[in-house]
Motif scaffolding. Structure first.
Motif, PDB file in Angstrom:
ATOM      1  N   LEU A 150      -7.037   6.059 -10.311  1.00  0.00           N
ATOM      2  CA  LEU A 150      -7.609   7.112  -9.481  1.00  0.00           C
ATOM      3  C   LEU A 150      -8.331   6.514  -8.290  1.00  0.00           C
ATOM      4  O   LEU A 150      -8.228   7.016  -7.164  1.00  0.00           O
ATOM      5  N   ALA A 151      -9.063   5.438  -8.508  1.00  0.00           N
ATOM      6  CA  ALA A 151      -9.792   4.796  -7.417  1.00  0.00           C
ATOM      7  C   ALA A 151      -8.829   4.289  -6.343  1.00  0.00           C
ATOM      8  O   ALA A 151      -9.089   4.426  -5.137  1.00  0.00           O
ATOM      9  N   ASN A 152      -7.719   3.706  -6.779  1.00  0.00           N
ATOM     10  CA  ASN A 152      -6.728   3.208  -5.832  1.00  0.00           C
ATOM     11  C   ASN A 152      -6.112   4.353  -5.038  1.00  0.00           C
ATOM     12  O   ASN A 152      -5.957   4.274  -3.810  1.00  0.00           O
ATOM     13  N   ARG A 153      -5.764   5.444  -5.717  1.00  0.00           N
ATOM     14  CA  ARG A 153      -5.160   6.589  -5.032  1.00  0.00           C
ATOM     15  C   ARG A 153      -6.126   7.196  -4.027  1.00  0.00           C
ATOM     16  O   ARG A 153      -5.733   7.571  -2.914  1.00  0.00           O
ATOM     17  N   CYS A 154      -7.394   7.300  -4.402  1.00  0.00           N
ATOM     18  CA  CYS A 154      -8.390   7.864  -3.495  1.00  0.00           C
ATOM     19  C   CYS A 154      -8.596   6.963  -2.269  1.00  0.00           C
ATOM     20  O   CYS A 154      -8.698   7.449  -1.134  1.00  0.00           O
ATOM     21  N   SER A 192       8.081  -3.275  -8.385  1.00  0.00           N
ATOM     22  CA  SER A 192       6.860  -2.527  -8.109  1.00  0.00           C
ATOM     23  C   SER A 192       5.680  -3.483  -8.087  1.00  0.00           C
ATOM     24  O   SER A 192       5.754  -4.585  -8.629  1.00  0.00           O
ATOM     25  N   PRO A 193       4.555  -3.076  -7.479  1.00  0.00           N
ATOM     26  CA  PRO A 193       3.372  -3.943  -7.466  1.00  0.00           C
ATOM     27  C   PRO A 193       2.891  -4.260  -8.881  1.00  0.00           C
ATOM     28  O   PRO A 193       2.930  -3.409  -9.766  1.00  0.00           O
ATOM     29  N   THR A 194       2.447  -5.473  -9.067  1.00  0.00           N
ATOM     30  CA  THR A 194       1.857  -5.885 -10.340  1.00  0.00           C
ATOM     31  C   THR A 194       0.347  -6.039 -10.212  1.00  0.00           C
ATOM     32  O   THR A 194      -0.318  -6.380 -11.187  1.00  0.00           O
ATOM     33  N   ARG A 195      -0.182  -5.790  -9.013  1.00  0.00           N
ATOM     34  CA  ARG A 195      -1.617  -5.873  -8.757  1.00  0.00           C
ATOM     35  C   ARG A 195      -2.023  -4.638  -7.968  1.00  0.00           C
ATOM     36  O   ARG A 195      -1.192  -3.987  -7.327  1.00  0.00           O
ATOM     37  N   CYS A 196      -3.297  -4.341  -7.973  1.00  0.00           N
ATOM     38  CA  CYS A 196      -3.811  -3.225  -7.180  1.00  0.00           C
ATOM     39  C   CYS A 196      -3.916  -3.672  -5.723  1.00  0.00           C
ATOM     40  O   CYS A 196      -4.642  -4.632  -5.424  1.00  0.00           O
ATOM     41  N   PRO A 197      -3.195  -3.030  -4.806  1.00  0.00           N
ATOM     42  CA  PRO A 197      -3.207  -3.495  -3.416  1.00  0.00           C
ATOM     43  C   PRO A 197      -4.548  -3.319  -2.715  1.00  0.00           C
ATOM     44  O   PRO A 197      -4.792  -3.978  -1.704  1.00  0.00           O
ATOM     45  N   VAL A 198      -5.424  -2.468  -3.242  1.00  0.00           N
ATOM     46  CA  VAL A 198      -6.721  -2.230  -2.605  1.00  0.00           C
ATOM     47  C   VAL A 198      -7.811  -3.099  -3.217  1.00  0.00           C
ATOM     48  O   VAL A 198      -8.559  -3.780  -2.504  1.00  0.00           O
ATOM     49  N   GLY A 218       0.803  -1.214   0.000  1.00  0.00           N
ATOM     50  CA  GLY A 218       0.000   0.000   0.000  1.00  0.00           C
ATOM     51  C   GLY A 218       0.837   1.266   0.000  1.00  0.00           C
ATOM     52  O   GLY A 218       0.285   2.363  -0.096  1.00  0.00           O
ATOM     53  N   ASN A 219       2.134   1.126   0.087  1.00  0.00           N
ATOM     54  CA  ASN A 219       3.056   2.259   0.068  1.00  0.00           C
ATOM     55  C   ASN A 219       3.806   2.274  -1.261  1.00  0.00           C
ATOM     56  O   ASN A 219       4.461   1.305  -1.620  1.00  0.00           O
ATOM     57  N   ARG A 220       3.735   3.385  -1.988  1.00  0.00           N
ATOM     58  CA  ARG A 220       4.427   3.506  -3.263  1.00  0.00           C
ATOM     59  C   ARG A 220       5.910   3.808  -3.045  1.00  0.00           C
ATOM     60  O   ARG A 220       6.281   4.499  -2.109  1.00  0.00           O
ATOM     61  N   ASN A 221       6.742   3.296  -3.935  1.00  0.00           N
ATOM     62  CA  ASN A 221       8.150   3.689  -3.987  1.00  0.00           C
ATOM     63  C   ASN A 221       8.237   4.922  -4.878  1.00  0.00           C
ATOM     64  O   ASN A 221       8.126   4.832  -6.099  1.00  0.00           O
ATOM     65  N   ARG A 222       8.443   6.063  -4.268  1.00  0.00           N
ATOM     66  CA  ARG A 222       8.439   7.320  -5.021  1.00  0.00           C
ATOM     67  C   ARG A 222       9.721   7.554  -5.800  1.00  0.00           C
ATOM     68  O   ARG A 222       9.850   8.571  -6.495  1.00  0.00           O
ATOM     69  N   ASP A 223      10.673   6.631  -5.712  1.00  0.00           N
ATOM     70  CA  ASP A 223      11.836   6.677  -6.594  1.00  0.00           C
ATOM     71  C   ASP A 223      11.495   6.152  -7.987  1.00  0.00           C
ATOM     72  O   ASP A 223      12.259   6.340  -8.928  1.00  0.00           O
ATOM     73  N   LEU A 224      10.373   5.464  -8.089  1.00  0.00           N
ATOM     74  CA  LEU A 224       9.954   4.859  -9.352  1.00  0.00           C
ATOM     75  C   LEU A 224       8.636   5.466  -9.805  1.00  0.00           C
ATOM     76  O   LEU A 224       7.902   6.065  -9.018  1.00  0.00           O
ATOM     77  N   ASP A 225       8.340   5.278 -11.063  1.00  0.00           N
ATOM     78  CA  ASP A 225       7.074   5.765 -11.615  1.00  0.00           C
ATOM     79  C   ASP A 225       6.013   4.693 -11.415  1.00  0.00           C
ATOM     80  O   ASP A 225       5.616   4.002 -12.357  1.00  0.00           O
ATOM     81  N   GLU A 226       5.571   4.549 -10.160  1.00  0.00           N
ATOM     82  CA  GLU A 226       4.578   3.529  -9.843  1.00  0.00           C
ATOM     83  C   GLU A 226       3.188   4.130  -9.992  1.00  0.00           C
ATOM     84  O   GLU A 226       2.725   4.881  -9.129  1.00  0.00           O
ATOM     85  N   ARG A 227       2.572   3.805 -11.084  1.00  0.00           N
ATOM     86  CA  ARG A 227       1.266   4.379 -11.379  1.00  0.00           C
ATOM     87  C   ARG A 227       0.154   3.571 -10.723  1.00  0.00           C
ATOM     88  O   ARG A 227       0.259   2.370 -10.544  1.00  0.00           O
ATOM     89  N   ALA A 228      -0.902   4.290 -10.365  1.00  0.00           N
ATOM     90  CA  ALA A 228      -2.058   3.650  -9.751  1.00  0.00           C
ATOM     91  C   ALA A 228      -3.317   4.322 -10.271  1.00  0.00           C
ATOM     92  O   ALA A 228      -3.294   5.498 -10.661  1.00  0.00           O
TER      93      ALA A 228
END
Length: 244
Positions: free
Chosen positions: A134-138, A195-201, A122-132
């Motif tokens: 909009l629903a996941n980010r919210c 990086s995650p390959t699935r949506c953690p939420v 549930g925590n992004r690595n901000r050193d990488l371009d880990e896209r998620a």
């Protein structure tokens, strides 16, 4: 090799303690005064059990704790109770990470100490371009505001990423990100990703605690594994069972 383990009585921490002892390491295991380890671990001759609440230790005591350690592993987490989730200390993991790293720096080790932090997908690595999405980010933004352990885990990893970074002479680090944790009796095949390959939420994978413990021990134990993941936040998933 002497390893400091904090969070040793947790569901994953006790598995990591058992794995490190199986590999022949001496472990300083910090456990709360009221906590108990399984008899097979408590009666093992190799671990040094330090009965203390980590936030209660002063800086001098922390420096004594990290002295002589070649690695530190943190499986700290909040108890899954109303008090554990919403009560103090809200920055248990982040503060412990910061203070342990400061203690290592103050001890001036001859070689960099390896710091392995158990974190979350549930925590992004901000050193990488880990896209998620909009629903996941919210959803994560809401969880971050309402569930203090989420923010605590993020702040712990951010301290390693920003304050320790990639060139520190005293500390090297890896933050391990499992997905939805499950219990299994034995280590099974698992996959590692940058990086995650699935949506953690909305589409989480599964990661057994014993696989997390195995991978954390590999990072501490195995030089090529450490070199591969140093300064990164690898994601670990169980491999799905093969169909007959």
């Amino acid at each position: 090799m002497t390893i400091l383990l904090v969070g040793a009585t947790g569901a994953t921490g006790r598995l990591l303690l058992a794995e490190l002892l199986r590999r022949g390491h001496h472990v300083k295991a910090v456990i709360r005064p009221t906590s108990r380890l399984p008899d097979n671990l408590a009666q093992h001759p190799a671990p040094t059990l330090v009965r203390a609440s980590l936030p209660d230790l002063d800086d001098r005591e922390l420096q004594q704790l990290v002295a002589g350690c070649t690695a530190i592993a943190s499986c700290l987490g909040h108890n899954i109770t109303l008090r554990g989730i919403f009560g103090p200390p809200r920055r248990l993991v982040a503060d412990a990470t910061r203070r342990l790293c400061e203690a290592v720096r103050a001890s001036r080790p001859e070689r960099p100490v390896r710091f392995v932090l158990m974190n979350t997908t549930g925590n992004r690595n901000r050193d990488l371009d880990e896209r998620a999405s909009l629903a996941n980010r919210c959803a994560l933004a809401l969880i971050r505001r309402l569930v203090p352990p989420q923010a605590d885990n993020e702040q712990a990893a951010e301290y390693l990423r920003l304050q320790i970074g990639q060139q520190d002479t005293a500390i090297q680090w890896v933050a391990v990100r499992p997905d939805a944790l499950i219990n299994e009796d034995a280590v099974t095949a698992y996959d590692l990703h940058r990086s995650p390959t699935r949506c953690p939420v909305f589409n989480p994978g599964k990661t057994s605690r014993i696989n997390v413990a195995h991978f954390m021990a590999e990072l501490i134990d195995d030089a090529p594994t450490w070199t591969r993941w140093r300064g990164q936040m690898p994601v670990i998933y169980n491999q799905p069972p093969r169909k007959a």
